[in-house]
Design a protein around this motif. Structure first.
Motif, mmCIF file in Angstrom:
data_model
loop_
_atom_site.group_PDB
_atom_site.id
_atom_site.type_symbol
_atom_site.label_atom_id
_atom_site.label_comp_id
_atom_site.label_asym_id
_atom_site.label_seq_id
_atom_site.Cartn_x
_atom_site.Cartn_y
_atom_site.Cartn_z
ATOM 1 N N GLU A 20 1.757 -6.561 -6.280
ATOM 2 C CA GLU A 20 0.761 -5.545 -6.583
ATOM 3 C C GLU A 20 0.895 -4.363 -5.623
ATOM 4 N N ALA A 24 0.853 -1.185 0.000
ATOM 5 C CA ALA A 24 0.000 0.000 0.000
ATOM 6 C C ALA A 24 0.888 1.233 0.000
ATOM 7 N N ILE A 46 -1.138 -0.999 -4.266
ATOM 8 C CA ILE A 46 -2.386 -0.233 -4.219
ATOM 9 C C ILE A 46 -2.019 1.214 -3.925
ATOM 10 N N ARG A 96 -8.686 -4.724 -0.431
ATOM 11 C CA ARG A 96 -8.200 -5.450 -1.605
ATOM 12 C C ARG A 96 -7.422 -6.714 -1.194
ATOM 13 N N ASP A 118 -8.341 1.002 1.445
ATOM 14 C CA ASP A 118 -8.569 0.330 0.162
ATOM 15 C C ASP A 118 -7.651 -0.872 0.014
ATOM 16 N N ALA A 119 -6.393 -0.678 0.398
ATOM 17 C CA ALA A 119 -5.419 -1.755 0.273
ATOM 18 C C ALA A 119 -5.792 -2.928 1.171
#
Lengths: 279, 489
Positions: A136, A113, A138, A156, A152-153
């Protein structure tokens, strides 16, 4: 490292110590950023060593000053959340990338994140690392609310049921209470979704006694669970990390020793101590 | 940053002051207090020991001449202050401008010292003075350092020369070299080269820094140092001095609470002046380094000189002159004037920073750091919700007007009432000042100016102590001690 070489020679050899020599030793300990408090504690204990195996006794003295807490990362049942915090310029973003590489190489899935939405291009920096390491990232927009990015991270990574979520946060000086409150908020908001298992404080090995104040205040705000000591590949000995362990009982968990994503090592106290006292 | 050091030293001097006659053993005790304070402050041992010895010797030498009368503690205090200023570099030096532009400034330092942010601040500082700087992205190492410099450049309105993308791609030496030609054709009169962070022990990267230096032949190489640095500052500074070499030092992160002993060590050991200091996250949080100001800050005297300068910058000439005129004419200080002042004050930076520069600020450190900055915004919003008439004459403010203002400002009526009450009190004080002159001593005390410290040391003039006759003649304090002081004054 051998910062204690003279020290060892001293207590191994003669049984009588004249005051001047202790001063030389004091100088050496202070010169390694151990700080006045820990230095005088060590010297006091060392003065009591008489006969027997000095090396064993010294190792014991030093061991007593290390934290007894676990140095391995805690693991949650769901995604393990690791928050990385610290003052500006200690190497948080690089440490996040290294940690991701470290966890990924042991077969875990990792999400990052980019909650440093303040520093110019910090998000880009983490994204570049994300690509290199292959995880990934975020990210929100620059200037976005860091807590919302972290939230959000968290959402997710829960969806992805990834093993780890590592949150990079903006550098902040610990005496800025508004920024510390912002950090508390990030943690609080993430914990609506997932438990924050680890809060790692990044300490620059070149830091002096201010490191203790940093550790103290970050702990008050977000309950630091461990330290990452960076830039140990330079000439700094990072003695302040030992002072932090001793004063605040926060274990060093990792050390950073270079600019590549593999330059991260799990902190090994036995090796560290024998490194310190090797002549 | 030096606050903790200054509070320790203040303690040492307070105990010295409490003694009537100072003996050589008092001096020994004070020296050991100073030693402990400097140790906590990360001052290098090699710098500290001679410092303490000098203080001891000079204090002992001064003792016989001070035996009768005079404030002995004060004299020793001044010796320490003078020594600190000497170590911190005597007089501040400015950047040497090249005879034939562009003037080239190269930044060097460890990773995370704050070079890229500083490059932006430096560019803004000189652009504001009418120069045309060009930022050069020669940090091609750290991921997205080039992007960071571009963002920084954009926010200060200074162009960035970045022909290479960075992230390990491109040759920093070539970029630096090309930037000079670019600057010459485009007529930039200053080039600021940002370089990658490097460790003192990294021979290869140090060579790269030397190559950049040779390629651009800078007028100034500035060594950028984190104020939080510990004992390693000495080794690192030496490594950079022996490697790339530098002409001046820039201290960053001075807004932290680190005691900044590294500054003392580096200045002393390399003999290079500290030229700038950087003290905040905003690109305007940057200034020339003033050793005497810093020394007075270390000694707990506050930084009145900086405050006065910032005030001059923030309160633009016209508005101040208008206010003075008004004052002279005998017109009342109105809420519109008050609003103007509030706005000028916000221009000076955060309230905590302003308060921190006042003498004796160390003692109120906690309160200052926790000052609620939005209080000013709230106060402003209340005044802004008033009509021009109301601002000129608060007497018209009846209940319904107050309710309307509260609604407009999103505050409670009590907040409006309390502001009006405070303002009326301030207005009354202004009228009295016009008659009597000077700030009442009670107010000077409230501002934290320590008794007996303001005068003499360092030669600072505190406005609050100039006019000693109390303006508030009619009301006597209920506190007997205060009343005695008032009557004396």
């Amino acid at each position: 490292m051998g910062i204690f070489s003279k020290f060892v020679a001293k207590i191994k050899g003669e049984s009588t110590a004249d005051p001047l020599d202790w001063q030389v030793l004091e100088t050496e300990l202070l010169g390694s950023d151990l700080g006045p408090t820990l230095t005088s504690q060590i010297i006091q204990s060392a003065k009591l060593i008489k006969g027997g195996d000095a090396l064993v006794s010294l190792t014991q003295i030093l061991n007593e000053h290390l934290s007894a807490k676990s140095r391995t990362l805690s693991k949650s049942d769901q995604t393990t959340v690791i928050m990385v915090v610290g003052v500006n310029g200690t190497g948080k973003t690089t440490s996040v990338a290294k940690l991701a590489a470290h966890l990924k190489s042991s077969g875990s899935s990792v999400v990052l994140a980019a909650a440093d939405t303040f520093r110019a291009a910090a998000v880009d920096q983490l994204q570049t690392w994300g690509k290199r390491v292959g995880v990934e990232v975020i990210a929100g927009k620059e200037g976005a609310e860091p807590a919302s990015v972290a939230f959000d991270a968290a959402t997710r990574s829960k969806e992805l049921s990834s093993d780890y979520l590592i949150i990079d946060t903006a550098g902040r000086l610990h005496n800025k209470s508004d920024l510390m409150a912002e950090l508390e908020k990030v943690k609080r908001v993430v914990e609506k979704t997932l438990v924050v298992a680890e809060v790692l404080l990044v300490i620059d090995a070149t830091t002096g006694q201010n490191g203790i104040a940093q550790a103290k205040i970050f702990t008050e705000a977000v309950a630091v669970t461990g330290l990452i000591v960076t830039k140990l590949d330079g000439s700094a000995r990072g003695g302040v990390a030992l002072a932090i362990e001793s004063a605040l009982d926060i274990p060093i968990k990792f050390i950073g020793t270079g600019e590549s994503d593999t330059d991260l090592a799990v902190f090994a106290p036995a090796a560290y101590i024998s490194g310190l006292i090797a002549d | 940053m030096f606050d903790s050091l200054s509070s320790k030293l203040t303690g040492a001097f307070a105990s010295l002051r409490s003694r009537g006659k100072i003996t050589s053993s008092d001096i020994d005790a004070t020296c050991s207090d100073i030693r402990a304070a400097l140790l906590e402050s990360d001052v290098a041992l090699t710098v500290m020991e001679p410092f303490i010895e000098t203080i001891r010797a000079k204090s002992l030498a001064a003792l016989p001449t001070l035996q009768s009368g005079t404030n002995q503690a004060q004299a020793i205090f001044e010796i320490v202050s003078a020594e600190l200023i000497e170590i911190l570099g005597g007089a501040a030096r400015r950047v040497r401008f090249a005879k034939n532009p562009p003037t080239v400034i190269m930044l060097a330092g460890l990773q995370g010292a704050g070079k890229t942010t500083l490059a932006g601040k430096l560019a803004k500082f000189y652009a504001d003075q009418g120069n045309t700087p060009l930022l050069v992205a020669s940090d091609l190492q750290r991921p997205n350092a080039v992007t960071q410099l571009q963002v920084v450049g954009e926010s200060v309105g200074v162009p960035v020369f970045a022909p290479e993308p960075g992230n390990g791609v491109g040759d920093p030496v070539k970029v630096a070299e090309q930037s000079l030609a670019h600057a010459k054709t485009k007529l930039y009169n200053m080039v600021i080269v940002d370089t990658a962070g490097r460790l003192g022990v990294d021979a290869q990267l140090m060579q790269q820094a030397i190559d950049i230096r040779n390629a651009v032949n800078p007028d100034e190489v500035l060594f950028v140092v984190d104020a939080m640095m510990g004992q390693d500052a000495v080794r690192t500074a030496r490594a950079f001095e022996d490697g790339v070499g530098f002409d001046g030092v820039v201290l960053t992160k001075l807004d932290g609470d680190a005691r900044g002993g590294a500054a003392l060590s580096i200045a002393k050991l390399t003999g290079k002046p500290i030229m700038f200091s950087s003290n905040g996250e905003k690109l305007t949080d940057f200034d020339i380094f003033y050793p005497e100001r810093m020394a007075s800050r270390i000694l707990g005297l506050g930084d009145v000189a900086t405050l006065a300068e910032q005030a001059k910058k923030a309160f633009d000439g016209d508005a101040t002159a208008k206010l003075e005129e008004k004052f002279a004419r005998g017109d009342d200080f109105t809420l519109s004037d008050f609003l103007e002042q509030l706005e000028a004050m916000s221009k000076m930076g955060s309230m905590s920073k302003i308060l921190g520069m006042l003498p004796g600020a160390g003692a109120m450190k906690k309160q200052i750091e926790n000052f609620d900055e939005s209080e000013i915004v709230r106060t402003k919003s209340i005044v802004q919700s008033m009509t021009p008439l109301e601002r000129e004459d608060p007497n018209v403010l009846n209940g319904s007007r107050r309710a309307r203002i509260a609604l407009g400002a999103g505050r409670k009526v009590q907040d409006v009432n309390s502001l009006v009450d405070k303002f009326t009190a301030a207005q009354k004080m202004m009228r009295q000042m016009r008659k009597g002159g000077g700030v009442p001593p009670a107010m000077a005390q409230g501002m934290g100016i320590p008794a007996g410290m303001g005068a003499g040391i360092g030669g600072h003039q505190h406005g609050g102590q100039k006019g000693q006759q109390p303006a508030k003649k009619k009301s006597k304090s209920g506190n007997p001690a205060k009343r005695a002081a008032q009557e004396q004054g």
